[in-house]
Scaffold this active site. Structure first.
Site, PDB file in Angstrom:
ATOM      1  N   HIS A 104      37.347  39.403  46.044  1.00 17.10           N
ATOM      2  CA  HIS A 104      36.800  38.552  44.992  1.00 17.10           C
ATOM      3  C   HIS A 104      36.989  37.095  45.391  1.00 17.10           C
ATOM      4  O   HIS A 104      37.912  36.755  46.138  1.00 17.10           O
ATOM      5  CB  HIS A 104      37.539  38.743  43.667  1.00 17.10           C
ATOM      6  N   ASP A 107      40.496  35.972  44.615  1.00 19.08           N
ATOM      7  CA  ASP A 107      41.566  36.528  45.443  1.00 19.08           C
ATOM      8  C   ASP A 107      42.052  35.513  46.468  1.00 19.08           C
ATOM      9  O   ASP A 107      43.226  35.500  46.836  1.00 19.08           O
ATOM     10  CB  ASP A 107      41.091  37.770  46.219  1.00 19.08           C
TER      11      ASP A 107
END
Length: 446
Positions: A104, A107
């Protein structure tokens, strides 16, 4: 990093065979082994995710995290933290020897003071990722935007009652889709974790469906405008964190796409634990998506039968995965998709090496499942029995039913003319289950 995240490990996990007692070795997974004429790694297309393993301290609603992830507790420079995280992640990916990873946007690049600063920071971190990818040869299976963590998305992203949230989510997806394209990603995933409702008392279902369709249409338009050739994937899940999630399962997603003319733009990314939360087997979800023409990719994990939530445990059932892979092989295999390990360690697995042990076991489970599924395909008995079961539809009556002139009246006439009194035929379910077990038990012995 001053020191590597993983110490005392091989440069790459070797294959050692079933008789090995080395916990840092594969028993079944051999990337170059030919299975049905194709390399094992090309069949499975394995990826490891960054979020569970490198961007989560293993906290829960009751207590703080237990994992040793130094960059998550750092109060210093966010770029230094991102650099340390990526150094550790790509060391792990190289040691594991998998061809892909997934992530993501948040992240690797948490939000900054403004949208513009956040976008710039993600661009800087993407430079670091690109350098790691070039150095290690690890590719990006898919990227995705986190449209569920921030409080602004409490009532959804695309389906939010506030159009400002819709616009922010659209801008965030635009940036991450472009980042995925820049990094050579093979797919882009949208998981609607907050696209649902907690109560119908404050929810306009018709409006929210229209908003979601509009959002996905805009994403598809932007995909084409930037020349991204990968698949757009929707990830079904029935609930959690919402009470009800709109992309409930593969059939629901397919119906939604067809209602809004998006069926040519999207496929599904199926997660094992999401299938069981929806009351389905994973075999069911894969077979359904393939039958409906929307199968794309897989998140490999499992749930706990004692729990009614998404535990995201590492896969350990050869039977569960073999049945799904059998369907995938019959359909021609993955194109741009693969098996992504959306799996997380248990709270008490605090040793850094546990991350390797878990992935090695899961990958070996996938490999054995592939060997069993390939044996089912080679043997052909399941396919022959399936064909025989429906053979009558190739006969005169089957052609009549499917012909242009068929009607209830014509079929009534046929029944009377032929004096039909059909008798039930055995489905031989137990025999078929025995055939599956035989291949699970014996696959790979040659």
């Amino acid at each position: 990093m001053a020191e590597p995240f993983l110490r005392g490990v091989p440069d790459r996990i070797p294959f050692a065979g079933l008789d090995s007692d080395d916990p840092l070795a594969y028993r079944v997974y051999q990337p170059e082994r030919l299975v049905l004429g194709k390399r094992m790694d090309e069949h499975l297309r394995i990826a490891a995710c960054l979020w569970h393993s490198f961007n989560w301290p293993r906290s829960d609603v009751f207590v703080v995290g237990t994992f040793d992830r130094p960059w998550l507790s750092s109060d210093g420079d966010p770029l230094a933290a991102a650099t340390a995280k990526l150094d550790a992640a790509f060391q792990f990916l190289a040691v594991l020897g998998v061809p892909f990873f997934t992530f993501h946007d948040r992240d690797v690049a948490p939000e900054r003071a403004s949208f513009a600063e956040t976008r710039a920071f993600l661009g800087t971190v993407a430079d670091l990722i690109a350098a790691h990818m070039e150095r290690t040869g690890v590719g990006l299976l898919w990227g995705t935007a986190s449209l569920f963590n921030h409080p602004r998305y409490a009532a959804g992203a695309a389906t939010n009652p506030d159009p400002e949230v819709f616009a922010y989510a659209a801008a965030q997806v635009k940036v991450m889709l472009e980042t995925t394209h820049r990094l050579g990603g093979q797919n882009y995933v949208l998981w609607g974790g907050r696209e649902g409702y907690e109560t119908l008392l404050n929810t306009d279902l018709r409006r929210e469906e229209q908003q979601l369709a509009r959002f996905l249409g805009l994403v598809a338009e932007h995909k084409h405008s930037i020349g991204f050739k990968g698949l757009l994937l929707l990830e079904p899940k029935p609930q959690e964190p919402t009470k009800h999630q709109y992309d409930y399962d593969a059939a629901t997603v397919t119906g939604f796409l067809q209602r809004h003319g998006l069926e040519s733009e999207y496929r599904v990314n199926l997660e094992v634990n999401h299938a069981t939360l929806a009351g389905h087997s994973f075999h069911h979800e894969v077979a359904t998506a393939i039958a409906l023409g929307t199968f794309g990719s897989v998140d490999a994990n499992r749930g706990d039968p004692q729990n009614g939530w998404d535990t995201d445990q590492f896969p350990n059932s050869v039977e569960e995965l073999a049945l799904a892979i059998y369907e995938i092989l019959k359909a021609g295999g993955f194109t741009t998709g693969g098996f992504n390990f959306d799996s997380k360690l248990r709270r008490q697995s605090v040793d850094r090496l546990d991350l390797l042990y878990a992935h090695i076991g899961g990958i070996d489970t996938l490999a054995q499942a592939l060997l069993a599924a390939a044996a089912m395909v080679r043997d052909g008995e399941l396919a022959r029995r399936l064909e025989q079961r429906y053979a009558g539809w190739d006969g005169e009556l089957g052609r009549l039913v499917n012909g242009d002139g068929a009607s209830l009246a014509s079929l009534e006439g046929w029944v009377e003319k032929e004096n039909l009194d059909p008798k039930p035929q055995s489905g031989h379910q137990e025999l078929l289950e025995n055939l599956v077990n035989r291949h699970i038990w014996t696959a790979g012995r040659d």
